[in-house]
Enzyme design. Structure first.
Site, PDB file in Angstrom:
ATOM      1  N   TYR A 157       0.836  -1.209   0.000  1.00  0.00           N
ATOM      2  CA  TYR A 157       0.000   0.000   0.000  1.00  0.00           C
ATOM      3  C   TYR A 157       0.871   1.260   0.000  1.00  0.00           C
ATOM      4  CZ  TYR A 157      -3.910   3.015   1.509  1.00  0.00           C
ATOM      5  OH  TYR A 157      -4.872   3.997   1.603  1.00  0.00           O
ATOM      6  N   LYS A 161       0.998   3.995  -2.895  1.00  0.00           N
ATOM      7  CA  LYS A 161       0.575   5.385  -2.635  1.00  0.00           C
ATOM      8  C   LYS A 161       1.725   6.373  -2.883  1.00  0.00           C
ATOM      9  CE  LYS A 161      -3.794   4.869  -1.487  1.00  0.00           C
ATOM     10  NZ  LYS A 161      -4.816   5.205  -2.508  1.00  0.00           N
TER      11      LYS A 161
HETATM   12  P1  NAD Z   1     -13.842   1.519   0.521  1.00  0.00           P
HETATM   13  O1  NAD Z   1     -13.444   0.097   0.685  1.00  0.00           O
HETATM   14  O2  NAD Z   1     -14.975   2.072   1.291  1.00  0.00           O
HETATM   15  O3  NAD Z   1     -14.131   1.808  -1.033  1.00  0.00           O
HETATM   16  C1  NAD Z   1     -13.267   1.366  -2.047  1.00  0.00           C
HETATM   17  C2  NAD Z   1     -14.095   1.094  -3.293  1.00  0.00           C
HETATM   18  O4  NAD Z   1     -13.168   0.697  -4.320  1.00  0.00           O
HETATM   19  C3  NAD Z   1     -15.097  -0.056  -3.112  1.00  0.00           C
HETATM   20  O5  NAD Z   1     -16.383   0.367  -3.528  1.00  0.00           O
HETATM   21  C4  NAD Z   1     -14.547  -1.155  -4.015  1.00  0.00           C
HETATM   22  O6  NAD Z   1     -15.545  -1.951  -4.632  1.00  0.00           O
HETATM   23  C5  NAD Z   1     -13.776  -0.345  -5.045  1.00  0.00           C
HETATM   24  N1  NAD Z   1     -12.767  -1.136  -5.740  1.00  0.00           N
HETATM   25  C6  NAD Z   1     -11.879  -2.014  -5.202  1.00  0.00           C
HETATM   26  N2  NAD Z   1     -11.155  -2.589  -6.181  1.00  0.00           N
HETATM   27  C7  NAD Z   1     -11.589  -2.052  -7.349  1.00  0.00           C
HETATM   28  C8  NAD Z   1     -11.238  -2.243  -8.705  1.00  0.00           C
HETATM   29  N3  NAD Z   1     -10.302  -3.130  -9.078  1.00  0.00           N
HETATM   30  N4  NAD Z   1     -11.882  -1.505  -9.650  1.00  0.00           N
HETATM   31  C9  NAD Z   1     -12.848  -0.627  -9.289  1.00  0.00           C
HETATM   32  N5  NAD Z   1     -13.244  -0.423  -8.027  1.00  0.00           N
HETATM   33  C10 NAD Z   1     -12.615  -1.130  -7.078  1.00  0.00           C
HETATM   34  O7  NAD Z   1     -12.504   2.339   0.767  1.00  0.00           O
HETATM   35  P2  NAD Z   1     -12.214   3.904   1.034  1.00  0.00           P
HETATM   36  O8  NAD Z   1     -11.686   4.003   2.403  1.00  0.00           O
HETATM   37  O9  NAD Z   1     -13.346   4.732   0.609  1.00  0.00           O
HETATM   38  O10 NAD Z   1     -10.973   4.105   0.056  1.00  0.00           O
HETATM   39  C11 NAD Z   1     -11.022   4.894  -1.116  1.00  0.00           C
HETATM   40  C12 NAD Z   1      -9.620   5.366  -1.449  1.00  0.00           C
HETATM   41  O11 NAD Z   1      -9.149   6.183  -0.371  1.00  0.00           O
HETATM   42  C13 NAD Z   1      -8.596   4.241  -1.604  1.00  0.00           C
HETATM   43  O12 NAD Z   1      -7.714   4.558  -2.666  1.00  0.00           O
HETATM   44  C14 NAD Z   1      -7.867   4.263  -0.289  1.00  0.00           C
HETATM   45  O13 NAD Z   1      -6.560   3.755  -0.391  1.00  0.00           O
HETATM   46  C15 NAD Z   1      -7.867   5.747  -0.009  1.00  0.00           C
HETATM   47  N6  NAD Z   1      -7.612   6.093   1.393  1.00  0.00           N
HETATM   48  C16 NAD Z   1      -8.468   5.673   2.371  1.00  0.00           C
HETATM   49  C17 NAD Z   1      -8.186   6.026   3.682  1.00  0.00           C
HETATM   50  C18 NAD Z   1      -9.089   5.617   4.806  1.00  0.00           C
HETATM   51  O14 NAD Z   1      -8.683   5.791   5.957  1.00  0.00           O
HETATM   52  N7  NAD Z   1     -10.265   5.090   4.557  1.00  0.00           N
HETATM   53  C19 NAD Z   1      -7.063   6.780   3.988  1.00  0.00           C
HETATM   54  C20 NAD Z   1      -6.214   7.170   2.980  1.00  0.00           C
HETATM   55  C21 NAD Z   1      -6.515   6.828   1.673  1.00  0.00           C
END
Ligand code: NAD
Length: 262
Positions: A157, A161
């Site tokens: 990850y 990132k």
């Molecule tokens: P989440 O799991 O709620 O949502 C992620 C979505 O991505 C899901 O709907 C899933 O179906 C979709 N997905 C997964 N693989 C996929 C693919 N191959 N093609 C298309 N869609 C796909 O997660 P989130 O927390 O909303 O994360 C969203 C983004 O934010 C990610 O890139 C994550 O790394 C980033 N992020 C999240 C956090 C956190 O704390 N939640 C922090 C920093 C960054």
């Protein structure tokens, strides 16, 4: 709301849940027509349906960001249906935690595929239209505090990132002549399904309680002990999508309650 995106078409990946869903909703409220895309068509359709029910414009689309043909086809479909692609939010993401020594090669490749192949493929497909139509555009990558620093158990990850910063910076340079700019939004921990899943996993790996994972590992370095919210991330994405000109191109923006400052 001061930022407006009337007449713009936005594609958000991974928009069936969490941060992507909130971004899709905010962009739609600002007047954009939003293509809500996700691996999971049902959740994408549901988010699009709610946006339309609230008076916005949106359509749901199944798009696996790791599938080259599906991405090319999906972006072409959005342009055929809605007329252009002006904003791309590359948000789809997954998390797999394990120490490097036990990390499977398959999991490593899966993480890099969703985050990096996905960002590249969607960017390339969107740029073909942004350049050809000479409309310019905005590409926003959802990075992370882990675009700038490391945590144990997150080798794939953190590597992915960090990689997004490189892609965004190259795009800032290549896209400028075409009116395309790029940004990376870097959230701290946000309470979404992706994070909820990690809490018991990290507790097990680190040998601490779930409460300690939250208070020490996730929020210990924030200034206020608070999770970032999907609303805060979505407002940042909207600000960047609507901001005129290239003042911020190539930069990353921390939304981390002081966890990481740069
Ligand atoms: P989440 O799991 O709620 O949502 C992620 C979505 O991505 C899901 O709907 C899933 O179906 C979709 N997905 C997964 N693989 C996929 C693919 N191959 N093609 C298309 N869609 C796909 O997660 P989130 O927390 O909303 O994360 C969203 C983004 O934010 C990610 O890139 C994550 O790394 C980033 N992020 C999240 C956090 C956190 O704390 N939640 C922090 C920093 C960054």
């Amino acid at each position: 709301m001061s930022e407006r995106l009337d007449g713009k078409v936005a594609v958000v990946t991974g928009a069936g849940s969490g941060i992507g869903k909130a971004i899709a909703e905010h962009l739609a409220r600002a007047g954009a027509t939003v293509a809500v895309t996700d691996l999971d068509l049902k959740s994408a359709d549901e988010v699009a349906r709610r946006i339309v029910a609230a008076g916005g414009q949106a359509s749901g689309l199944a798009m696996d960001v790791t599938d080259e043909a599906a991405v090319d086809r999906g972006i072409d479909e959005v342009v055929a249906k809605h007329g252009s692609v002006d904003v791309l939010v590359s948000n789809a993401g997954i998390q797999i935690v394990n120490p490097i020594v036990a990390f499977s090669f398959a999991d490593w490749k899966k993480l890099l595929a969703v985050h990096l192949d996905g960002a590249f493929l969607t960017t390339r497909a969107a740029l073909r239209h942004m350049y050809a139509d000479n409309r310019g555009g905005v590409v926003i990558y959802i990075g992370s505090v882990h675009s700038h620093l490391a945590s144990p158990l997150k080798s794939g990850y953190v590597t992915a990132k960090h990689g997004l910063l490189g892609l965004a910076r190259v795009l800032a340079k290549e896209g400028a002549a075409h009116g395309v700019r790029s940004h990376v939004v870097c959230p701290g921990f946000v309470r979404t399904p992706l994070v909820d899943k990690q809490i018991p996993e990290q507790a097990r790996e680190l040998g601490i309680s779930e409460e300690e994972v939250v208070s020490k590992v996730m929020l210990g370095d924030t200034v206020d002990g608070e999770f970032a919210t999907v609303d805060e991330i979505a407002r940042t994405a909207l600000f960047l999508a609507a901001f005129p000109g290239a003042a911020f191109t190539g930069q990353s923006f921390m939304v981390s309650h002081g966890w990481y400052m740069h």
